[in-house]
Design a protein around this motif. Structure first.
Motif, mmCIF file in Angstrom:
data_model
loop_
_atom_site.group_PDB
_atom_site.id
_atom_site.type_symbol
_atom_site.label_atom_id
_atom_site.label_comp_id
_atom_site.label_asym_id
_atom_site.label_seq_id
_atom_site.Cartn_x
_atom_site.Cartn_y
_atom_site.Cartn_z
ATOM 1 N N ASP A 43 33.042 36.452 -11.290
ATOM 2 C CA ASP A 43 32.160 36.057 -9.929
ATOM 3 C C ASP A 43 31.953 34.701 -10.340
ATOM 4 O O ASP A 43 31.879 33.987 -9.368
ATOM 5 C CB ASP A 43 31.144 36.987 -9.862
ATOM 6 N N THR A 44 31.556 34.292 -11.660
ATOM 7 C CA THR A 44 31.083 32.974 -12.114
ATOM 8 C C THR A 44 32.197 32.456 -12.935
ATOM 9 O O THR A 44 32.412 32.965 -14.030
ATOM 10 C CB THR A 44 29.710 33.043 -12.579
ATOM 11 N N ALA A 74 25.547 24.432 -17.622
ATOM 12 C CA ALA A 74 26.574 24.857 -16.699
ATOM 13 C C ALA A 74 26.121 24.517 -15.187
ATOM 14 O O ALA A 74 25.144 25.212 -14.754
ATOM 15 C CB ALA A 74 27.104 26.457 -16.753
ATOM 16 N N ALA A 75 26.336 23.448 -14.520
ATOM 17 C CA ALA A 75 25.963 22.970 -13.497
ATOM 18 C C ALA A 75 26.714 23.506 -12.158
ATOM 19 O O ALA A 75 28.158 23.497 -12.164
ATOM 20 C CB ALA A 75 25.893 21.616 -13.329
ATOM 21 N N VAL A 76 26.253 24.189 -11.124
ATOM 22 C CA VAL A 76 27.060 24.631 -10.080
ATOM 23 C C VAL A 76 27.646 23.272 -9.278
ATOM 24 O O VAL A 76 26.942 22.014 -9.034
ATOM 25 C CB VAL A 76 26.144 25.250 -8.856
ATOM 26 N N LEU A 77 29.016 23.403 -8.834
ATOM 27 C CA LEU A 77 30.127 22.347 -8.602
ATOM 28 C C LEU A 77 29.998 22.815 -7.084
ATOM 29 O O LEU A 77 30.671 23.865 -6.767
ATOM 30 C CB LEU A 77 31.328 22.512 -9.021
ATOM 31 N N PRO A 78 29.513 21.800 -6.076
ATOM 32 C CA PRO A 78 29.609 22.417 -4.670
ATOM 33 C C PRO A 78 30.932 22.374 -4.008
ATOM 34 O O PRO A 78 31.216 22.702 -3.192
ATOM 35 C CB PRO A 78 28.585 21.598 -4.147
ATOM 36 N N SER A 79 31.575 21.207 -4.507
ATOM 37 C CA SER A 79 32.702 20.794 -3.953
ATOM 38 C C SER A 79 33.505 19.869 -5.136
ATOM 39 O O SER A 79 32.972 19.293 -6.196
ATOM 40 C CB SER A 79 32.542 20.002 -2.599
ATOM 41 N N ALA A 139 21.539 24.843 -12.162
ATOM 42 C CA ALA A 139 22.167 25.376 -13.527
ATOM 43 C C ALA A 139 22.274 26.653 -13.675
ATOM 44 O O ALA A 139 21.390 27.458 -13.054
ATOM 45 C CB ALA A 139 21.360 24.875 -14.745
ATOM 46 N N VAL A 140 23.206 27.248 -14.124
ATOM 47 C CA VAL A 140 23.419 28.569 -14.377
ATOM 48 C C VAL A 140 23.376 29.251 -15.849
ATOM 49 O O VAL A 140 23.763 28.389 -16.544
ATOM 50 C CB VAL A 140 24.837 28.884 -13.766
ATOM 51 N N ALA A 141 22.645 30.222 -16.090
ATOM 52 C CA ALA A 141 22.558 30.608 -17.481
ATOM 53 C C ALA A 141 23.791 31.047 -18.164
ATOM 54 O O ALA A 141 24.553 31.449 -17.482
ATOM 55 C CB ALA A 141 21.713 31.742 -17.523
#
Length: 195
Positions: free
Chosen positions: A51-52, A92-97, A117-119
């Motif tokens: 999922d991630t 870990a930074a969420v990549l939007p695009s 950020a995601v854990a």
């Protein structure tokens, strides 16, 4: 020379050798290997069930996983990439695009700020770059220890991103160097001994 100094010198020697090997492949060679290994990842159960995903934004002669990141975004998975916060740590930074990304202080594409950020423990699949790998899952990184620190805190599946040219018989390792669970190349998926 101390044991630590001998080990550090052995790592540097192997990094120099692998850098020259990757440069010799040229842009076209690296691009072709990148496309082939992305196909291997996208066909895997590990990718389907994740999922991630933590990927990375390739730089210079690194193998690119943009094809995996693009498809993961299309499927609605949470895609993250390293956002460097110090000389030894990333989040870990969420990549939007993948479009219109700024460059960080090292000239590497990065996520725009502010980022989410995601854990580390919530990531299912971690695509790990490096300088060299063994078929047993040993990894030689770039030398700053970013991934070893991050992987020590993460429970995600550790997939080494390599091409056949990056596989070696042995890698000099320290006690804190983190092992991979599998190595993917342009031609195969190598299951390692685990952690």
């Amino acid at each position: 020379m101390t044991d630590a100094a001998v080990l550090a010198e052995a790592k540097q020697r192997l990094r120099r050798m692998m850098k020259a090997r990757m440069e010799a492949l040229g842009k076209d060679g690296i691009a072709a290997r990148s496309r082939a290994l992305c196909r291997q990842i996208l066909a895997s159960r590990e990718f389907r069930e994740a999922d991630t995903v933590l990927g990375y934004l390739s730089f210079r002669n690194e193998l690119s996983v943009d094809g995996v990141l693009r498809e993961a975004l299309r499927q609605g998975k949470t895609v993250t990439v390293p956002f460097i916060v110090s000389r030894t740590e990333f989040r870990a930074a969420v990549l939007p695009s993948l479009e219109g990304l700024p460059l960080d202080r090292y000239g590497i594409r990065t996520v725009p700020e502010p980022y989410r950020a995601v854990a580390p423990e919530s990531i299912d699949l971690i695509l790990v770059p490096g300088s060299a790998f063994t078929e047993q899952g040993a990894r030689l990184g770039r030398g700053a220890g970013y991934y070893d620190r991050f992987l020590a805190a993460s429970g995600g599946y550790r997939l080494a991103i390599a091409c056949e040219d990056m596989l070696v018989e042995s890698v000099p390792t320290d006690a804190w160097d983190q092992a991979m669970e599998a190595v993917v190349t342009e031609t195969r998926w190598i299951r390692c001994h685990g952690r």
